[in-house]
Write a protein that holds these residues in place. Structure first.
Motif, PDB file in Angstrom:
ATOM      1  N   HIS A   1      21.095  40.862  37.020  1.00 25.37           N
ATOM      2  CA  HIS A   1      19.878  41.339  36.354  1.00 25.37           C
ATOM      3  C   HIS A   1      20.217  42.574  35.511  1.00 25.37           C
ATOM      4  O   HIS A   1      19.789  42.689  34.354  1.00 25.37           O
ATOM      5  CB  HIS A   1      18.805  41.660  37.389  1.00 25.37           C
ATOM      6  CG  HIS A   1      17.528  42.138  36.793  1.00 25.37           C
ATOM      7  ND1 HIS A   1      17.226  43.474  36.666  1.00 25.37           N
ATOM      8  CD2 HIS A   1      16.477  41.462  36.269  1.00 25.37           C
ATOM      9  CE1 HIS A   1      16.048  43.605  36.091  1.00 25.37           C
ATOM     10  NE2 HIS A   1      15.572  42.396  35.837  1.00 25.37           N
TER      11      HIS A   1
ATOM     12  N   ASN B   1      28.213  34.794  31.638  1.00 32.12           N
ATOM     13  CA  ASN B   1      27.563  34.897  32.943  1.00 32.12           C
ATOM     14  C   ASN B   1      28.534  34.572  34.074  1.00 32.12           C
ATOM     15  O   ASN B   1      28.562  35.264  35.090  1.00 32.12           O
ATOM     16  CB  ASN B   1      26.338  33.992  32.997  1.00 32.12           C
ATOM     17  CG  ASN B   1      25.137  34.620  32.342  1.00 32.12           C
ATOM     18  OD1 ASN B   1      24.425  35.378  32.972  1.00 32.12           O
ATOM     19  ND2 ASN B   1      24.923  34.335  31.068  1.00 32.12           N
TER      20      ASN B   1
ATOM     21  N   ASP C   1      23.397  44.112  45.032  1.00 32.41           N
ATOM     22  CA  ASP C   1      23.887  42.776  45.370  1.00 32.41           C
ATOM     23  C   ASP C   1      24.148  41.998  44.077  1.00 32.41           C
ATOM     24  O   ASP C   1      23.888  42.471  42.976  1.00 32.41           O
ATOM     25  CB  ASP C   1      22.933  42.041  46.307  1.00 32.41           C
ATOM     26  CG  ASP C   1      21.560  41.778  45.690  1.00 32.41           C
ATOM     27  OD1 ASP C   1      21.394  41.926  44.469  1.00 32.41           O
ATOM     28  OD2 ASP C   1      20.646  41.409  46.451  1.00 32.41           O
ATOM     29  N   GLU C   2      24.664  40.797  44.218  1.00 34.51           N
ATOM     30  CA  GLU C   2      25.050  40.008  43.044  1.00 34.51           C
ATOM     31  C   GLU C   2      23.860  39.691  42.138  1.00 34.51           C
ATOM     32  O   GLU C   2      23.969  39.754  40.908  1.00 34.51           O
ATOM     33  CB  GLU C   2      25.732  38.711  43.489  1.00 34.51           C
ATOM     34  CG  GLU C   2      26.261  37.891  42.327  1.00 34.51           C
ATOM     35  CD  GLU C   2      27.047  36.673  42.777  1.00 34.51           C
ATOM     36  OE1 GLU C   2      27.241  35.778  41.930  1.00 34.51           O
ATOM     37  OE2 GLU C   2      27.460  36.593  43.942  1.00 34.51           O
ATOM     38  N   THR C   3      22.722  39.372  42.732  1.00 37.99           N
ATOM     39  CA  THR C   3      21.535  39.055  41.936  1.00 37.99           C
ATOM     40  C   THR C   3      21.109  40.263  41.104  1.00 37.99           C
ATOM     41  O   THR C   3      20.827  40.133  39.912  1.00 37.99           O
ATOM     42  CB  THR C   3      20.383  38.601  42.853  1.00 37.99           C
ATOM     43  OG1 THR C   3      20.822  37.462  43.594  1.00 37.99           O
ATOM     44  CG2 THR C   3      19.146  38.253  42.054  1.00 37.99           C
ATOM     45  N   GLU C   4      21.069  41.431  41.733  1.00 40.23           N
ATOM     46  CA  GLU C   4      20.683  42.632  40.993  1.00 40.23           C
ATOM     47  C   GLU C   4      21.735  43.000  39.948  1.00 40.23           C
ATOM     48  O   GLU C   4      21.408  43.445  38.855  1.00 40.23           O
ATOM     49  CB  GLU C   4      20.446  43.812  41.933  1.00 40.23           C
ATOM     50  CG  GLU C   4      19.939  45.028  41.186  1.00 40.23           C
ATOM     51  CD  GLU C   4      19.587  46.197  42.073  1.00 40.23           C
ATOM     52  OE1 GLU C   4      18.791  47.027  41.623  1.00 40.23           O
ATOM     53  OE2 GLU C   4      20.111  46.284  43.206  1.00 40.23           O
TER      54      GLU C   4
ATOM     55  N   ARG D   1      29.815  37.313  36.956  1.00 41.41           N
ATOM     56  CA  ARG D   1      29.635  37.013  38.384  1.00 41.41           C
ATOM     57  C   ARG D   1      30.963  37.156  39.121  1.00 41.41           C
ATOM     58  O   ARG D   1      31.035  37.736  40.207  1.00 41.41           O
ATOM     59  CB  ARG D   1      29.087  35.606  38.589  1.00 41.41           C
ATOM     60  CG  ARG D   1      27.610  35.508  38.419  1.00 41.41           C
ATOM     61  CD  ARG D   1      27.092  34.133  38.838  1.00 41.41           C
ATOM     62  NE  ARG D   1      25.751  33.975  38.364  1.00 41.41           N
ATOM     63  CZ  ARG D   1      24.679  34.516  38.924  1.00 41.41           C
ATOM     64  NH1 ARG D   1      24.813  35.262  39.985  1.00 41.41           N
ATOM     65  NH2 ARG D   1      23.481  34.326  38.420  1.00 41.41           N
TER      66      ARG D   1
END
Length: 165
Positions: free
Chosen positions: A15, A71, A9-12, A75
């Motif tokens: 990260h 960043n 997912d986007e968060t991972e 994204r």
């Protein structure tokens, strides 16, 4: 042969991107430390009455803007990648890497990849022209599968140099 099933997912993804940037020596943490040091130095120099302190403050602004823009760019890049919109199945053999994702199926020989990097949570397979495949270690069912994956990757690719950040 090692087969992994995973979804990012986007968060991972972010990260993983930050882990990769840090591995390459250009991580967010290092950039924010530089911003803080430049701000402190610039302010101190200005307090001493030297106008050159503005250059340090301008440098801090540039580092902060570059970090924030990177960043934002990554994204957006994630949101445009079709392959991350569904689960991914990757099979690693001695000859190639086969993947099945929302983009379709592909078989890529190891010679396409240039190097690999390993962080505590990910393997990164690097390709020419800044191409990158992210393999989360959490996709491995156990330590034996993780070690088998590591063995096939290290047998086929040289490790990228790690830099401090």
């Amino acid at each position: 042969m090692t087969t992994l099933n995973y979804q990012i997912d986007e968060t991972e993804f972010m990260h993983a991107a930050r882990a990769y940037w840090s591995y390459k020596g250009i991580g967010d943490f290092g950039n924010w430390v530089i911003v803080a040091l430049l701000l402190i130095t610039g302010t101190g120099i200005l307090i001493w009455g030297m106008a050159i302190g503005w250059l340090c403050i301008a440098g801090a602004a540039i580092f902060a803007a570059l970090t924030a823009l990177r960043n934002i760019f990554w994204r957006r890049r994630y949101r445009r990648m079709v392959k991350y919109s569904a689960p991914i199945t990757a099979t690693f053999s001695a000859d190639n890497v086969q993947t099945r994702s929302a983009e379709g199926q592909s078989t890529v020989p190891w010679s396409i990849f240039t190097k690999y990097a390993e962080t505590p949570d990910y393997f990164f397979l690097m390709m020419p022209l800044r191409g990158l495949s992210i393999i989360p270690k959490r996709a491995c069912e156990d330590d034996f599968q993780l070690e088998a994956l590591r063995e096939v990757i290290t047998a086929n690719l040289p490790r990228a140099k790690m830099r401090w950040t």
